[in-house]
Design an enzyme around this catalytic site. Sequence first.
Site, PDB file in Angstrom:
ATOM      1  CE  LYS A 149      25.220 -18.802  20.354  1.00  0.00           C
ATOM      2  NZ  LYS A 149      25.031 -17.898  19.211  1.00  0.00           N
ATOM      3  NE  ARG A 160      25.756  -7.263  18.155  1.00  0.00           N
ATOM      4  CZ  ARG A 160      25.092  -7.570  17.030  1.00  0.00           C
ATOM      5  NH1 ARG A 160      24.241  -6.704  16.502  1.00  0.00           N
ATOM      6  NH2 ARG A 160      25.275  -8.745  16.447  1.00  0.00           N
TER       7      ARG A 160
END
Length: 378
Positions: free
Chosen positions: A159, A232
């Site tokens: 990130k 996910r």
Amino acid sequence: MILQTGRLKPQRSELSLGTYNLGHFKKNAVHPFFKDDFALSILSKKDFSSAFEKGLKIAKAQLEIFNLVDLPPNVVTPEYLSNWAAESGKRHGFSTEILGRDAATKAGLEAFLSVGKGSDKEPQFLIMNYVPENANDKTTHVGLVGKGITFDTGGLNIKTAGMLHMKSDMAGGAAVLGAMQLISDLKLPVKVTAIVPACENSVDSKSFLPSDVIGSYSGHSIEIIDTDAEGRLILADGLSYLIKNFKPEIIVDIATLTGSSVGTFGYECGALFTNNESISKQLQQSGDSVGERLWQLPLWDAYKSDIESEIADVKNYSGKPVAGAISAAKFLEYFTEGHKSWAHLDVAGVAFGDDEFAKTKHGTAFGVHLLTKFIENL
């Protein structure tokens, strides 16, 4: 009449949410509400004792989740979550099974294990079961799955912004833990099986790589486009494990999954995806009634191409700057094996933020009351 509740034990979870204090590591004077000699009386012509006790149980569960989400990632590790679940289960009446790295490897939870490869903290796959008294074959069975990423660096797709608050990336899993505590505490007449895959997405020479093709519990192969689309992956194994081994009638997963959901709704509500309109209405009505709002987004087949891979059965990220929450939901749908009563809640914008209980951002416990209310109303 005068309802005397009696002397309250010095447990913060038995007090109102307004007593919450973010200063977990500060030397603070004990709040008067926490002292042994504090007593509470209610003056009323009617007996509100049952509603009062229920309110305390709700606040207790929410405060527990405030703590879980707000404590730093060097405290709230996957093992911390598994210990919390085991202890809460003993106190409130649900069973807990924990699969560590070896057991998860033996079980074939490859997508889950891939995410945790870069961390020195052992992944923990939490399985919880609540069975009400007098349960029988006609008792409704609900399955819950929550994302338990205790810290998310983004992995090798590291990130570049917003990492400071990534201790909150387990807020979906925490909501499931809180709901399990509250459901058991309220002794709701519904059978509930909950799974929280818990691990840390870190950066190391052992981290999984962009362009890797990994396996999954379902047997489907997954092409890794972005290691920051990790939530996910663990949810996919959680959903597959739940469906294959427990076969619940209704499934709800909850996760701080995408920035796209924040871009769509801001910080006002969670994104709801489901293939069942009845479940959609029930979840939205439950959310409206407790102040945890949801709004439905589509799962049209037009978005299916976003997760199609040329080398594997499916890919974990579309690579597009649009419809990110939808393509993530389509990815999860792929692992539900066509289950007819499944819903996905993307709560990235509402699980961690500003509210009246603290001066800075903190966990909101979004989902604890919502999931419990939904199950209570079935």
